[in-house]
Design a protein around this motif. Structure first.
Motif, PDB file in Angstrom:
ATOM      1  N   MET A   1      44.100  52.611  27.377  1.00  0.00           N
ATOM      2  CA  MET A   1      44.964  51.622  27.430  1.00  0.00           C
ATOM      3  C   MET A   1      44.570  50.259  28.327  1.00  0.00           C
ATOM      4  O   MET A   1      44.185  50.404  29.568  1.00  0.00           O
ATOM      5  N   ILE A   2      44.399  49.025  27.440  1.00  0.00           N
ATOM      6  CA  ILE A   2      44.198  47.814  28.388  1.00  0.00           C
ATOM      7  C   ILE A   2      45.406  47.271  29.059  1.00  0.00           C
ATOM      8  O   ILE A   2      46.450  47.040  28.563  1.00  0.00           O
ATOM      9  N   ARG A   3      45.011  46.879  30.172  1.00  0.00           N
ATOM     10  CA  ARG A   3      46.054  46.021  30.982  1.00  0.00           C
ATOM     11  C   ARG A   3      45.718  44.978  31.507  1.00  0.00           C
ATOM     12  O   ARG A   3      44.367  44.935  31.964  1.00  0.00           O
ATOM     13  N   ARG A   4      46.452  44.080  31.880  1.00  0.00           N
ATOM     14  CA  ARG A   4      46.285  42.609  32.442  1.00  0.00           C
ATOM     15  C   ARG A   4      46.680  42.595  34.009  1.00  0.00           C
ATOM     16  O   ARG A   4      47.764  43.108  34.244  1.00  0.00           O
ATOM     17  N   LEU A   5      45.659  42.385  34.808  1.00  0.00           N
ATOM     18  CA  LEU A   5      45.979  42.669  36.396  1.00  0.00           C
ATOM     19  C   LEU A   5      45.641  41.026  36.990  1.00  0.00           C
ATOM     20  O   LEU A   5      44.585  40.666  36.549  1.00  0.00           O
ATOM     21  N   LYS A   6      46.665  40.859  37.581  1.00  0.00           N
ATOM     22  CA  LYS A   6      46.608  39.591  38.292  1.00  0.00           C
ATOM     23  C   LYS A   6      45.628  39.802  39.639  1.00  0.00           C
ATOM     24  O   LYS A   6      45.513  40.872  40.175  1.00  0.00           O
ATOM     25  N   TYR A   7      45.111  38.718  40.327  1.00  0.00           N
ATOM     26  CA  TYR A   7      44.209  38.996  41.388  1.00  0.00           C
ATOM     27  C   TYR A   7      44.809  39.790  42.334  1.00  0.00           C
ATOM     28  O   TYR A   7      43.934  40.702  43.032  1.00  0.00           O
ATOM     29  N   HIS A   8      45.868  39.678  43.024  1.00  0.00           N
ATOM     30  CA  HIS A   8      46.421  40.641  43.916  1.00  0.00           C
ATOM     31  C   HIS A   8      46.657  41.909  43.647  1.00  0.00           C
ATOM     32  O   HIS A   8      46.982  42.874  44.452  1.00  0.00           O
ATOM     33  N   GLU A   9      46.678  42.459  42.169  1.00  0.00           N
ATOM     34  CA  GLU A   9      46.839  43.621  41.772  1.00  0.00           C
ATOM     35  C   GLU A   9      45.401  44.549  41.510  1.00  0.00           C
ATOM     36  O   GLU A   9      45.472  45.594  41.337  1.00  0.00           O
ATOM     37  N   ILE A  10      44.466  43.639  41.622  1.00  0.00           N
ATOM     38  CA  ILE A  10      43.160  44.335  41.498  1.00  0.00           C
ATOM     39  C   ILE A  10      42.921  45.166  42.377  1.00  0.00           C
ATOM     40  O   ILE A  10      42.827  44.831  43.730  1.00  0.00           O
ATOM     41  N   ASP A  11      42.352  46.491  42.383  1.00  0.00           N
ATOM     42  CA  ASP A  11      41.566  47.198  43.183  1.00  0.00           C
ATOM     43  C   ASP A  11      40.116  46.688  43.412  1.00  0.00           C
ATOM     44  O   ASP A  11      39.224  47.174  42.298  1.00  0.00           O
ATOM     45  N   PHE A  12      39.761  46.065  44.043  1.00  0.00           N
ATOM     46  CA  PHE A  12      38.411  45.515  44.274  1.00  0.00           C
ATOM     47  C   PHE A  12      37.373  46.699  44.503  1.00  0.00           C
ATOM     48  O   PHE A  12      36.202  46.277  44.048  1.00  0.00           O
ATOM     49  N   GLU A  13      37.532  47.563  45.032  1.00  0.00           N
ATOM     50  CA  GLU A  13      36.691  48.805  45.192  1.00  0.00           C
ATOM     51  C   GLU A  13      36.129  49.349  43.824  1.00  0.00           C
ATOM     52  O   GLU A  13      35.275  49.548  43.330  1.00  0.00           O
ATOM     53  N   LYS A  14      37.519  49.639  43.155  1.00  0.00           N
ATOM     54  CA  LYS A  14      37.012  50.211  41.741  1.00  0.00           C
ATOM     55  C   LYS A  14      36.417  49.343  40.895  1.00  0.00           C
ATOM     56  O   LYS A  14      35.402  49.760  39.967  1.00  0.00           O
ATOM     57  N   TYR A  15      36.873  47.838  41.046  1.00  0.00           N
ATOM     58  CA  TYR A  15      36.256  46.922  40.216  1.00  0.00           C
ATOM     59  C   TYR A  15      34.714  46.658  40.454  1.00  0.00           C
ATOM     60  O   TYR A  15      33.970  46.633  39.525  1.00  0.00           O
TER      61      TYR A  15
END
Length: 297
Positions: A1-15
């Motif tokens: 499933m594709i989700r839209r995440l705003k900046y503060h919701e991003i897990d930057f380590e996983k990204y």
């Protein structure tokens, strides 16, 4: 499933893990690069638990959020361990449905079922310097053979932006106006503070006549700008600087010319015999964008 995440919701380590292990990895999709070029105005589309990611920078105009690649950011797109047309199609469908898009560039690995407009880029991939230089065009090799008088009175130096700020400002081509030029220079300064910018200058008789700005990380060296005093164009300082950078880095880094639609610049790049890599883009006129924005409201 594709989700839209705003900046503060991003897990930057996983990204970052997804980006670094991807088949499409681009320096321009890193958090460090996007934070500076978009002033942290970016979010992501993500498949499941970061199996694939797609960064989406944006600006706000007339109360609308508009997707657009920031200045100096050539390619973004979808990043996953293996490029999948099926997955890319899902992202594209979601993106076009949920966003008002002005201009967005995918990366040169992304493939889609749908036909998209394409632009060109030039890359030299890691290899021995001797092998890379052998591929240069005869004309480029001649340009690198400087006359003895020039050799004795010239040198290449790595400098800070403050040392050549005036020179770069006077010789910037492509900026729309003074405000646009100041924004470019500020971005260069921010990259330098983040330790991701090198400026290499060619000095003749102790005066800078050429300068090259490159963004660098552990895998890529990307050409962000060339600045030349037109009075010394015959000395080929830009060719010498690029060859110098290739010699120092090509063993373990990609050299990214960042492409060009300007024939003279394209010819200059091609002299180094890079590989042509086309990348897909979505581009809408202001009229089309405004019409779609009104439909979103």
């Amino acid at each position: 499933m594709i989700r839209r995440l705003k900046y503060h919701e991003i897990d930057f380590e996983k990204y970052s893990q997804c980006l670094e292990s991807s088949a499409q990895r681009k320096y321009s999709a890193t958090k460090e690069f996007l934070d500076i070029t978009s002033d942290k105005h970016w979010e992501i589309l993500v498949l499941n638990d970061y199996e694939a990611v797609m960064p989406v920078p944006y600006i706000k105009k007339m109360g609308f959020r508009i997707a657009i690649n920031p200045k100096l950011c050539q390619q973004l797109g979808i990043f996953s361990k293996q490029d999948s047309v099926e997955i890319n199609n899902l992202f594209l469908k979601f993106f076009e449905k949920k966003y008002n898009i002005w201009y967005y560039a995918f990366n040169d690995v992304n493939q889609f079922s749908k036909s998209l407009k394409k632009r060109q880029n030039f890359l030299i991939f890691p290899d021995s310097y001797e092998t890379v230089r052998q591929r240069y065009s005869p004309k480029r090799k001649r340009k690198l053979r400087l006359e003895e008088e020039v050799l004795q009175q010239s040198e290449i130096r790595e400098v800070k932006i403050k040392d050549v700020y005036e020179f770069i400002s006077e010789n910037t081509i492509g900026a729309k106006d003074e405000h646009d030029k100041r924004q470019f220079l500020q971005t260069f300064s921010d990259f330098e503070k983040a330790e991701h910018l090198k400026i290499i200058a060619f000095f003749y008789k102790n005066i800078p006549i050429n300068a090259i700005a490159v963004y660098f990380d552990h895998k890529t060296l990307a050409l962000l700008g060339t600045f030349n005093d037109r009075n010394f164009v015959k000395l080929s300082g830009s060719s010498v600087i690029i060859d110098y950078l290739i010699a120092l880095n090509i063993e373990d880094k990609i050299f990214d010319f960042e492409g060009s639609e300007v024939p003279a610049i394209e010819e200059f790049f091609r002299g180094f015999r890079p590989e042509l890599r086309m990348y897909p883009v979505i581009s809408n006129t202001k009229k089309e964008m405004i019409k779609k924005a009104m439909n979103f409201s």
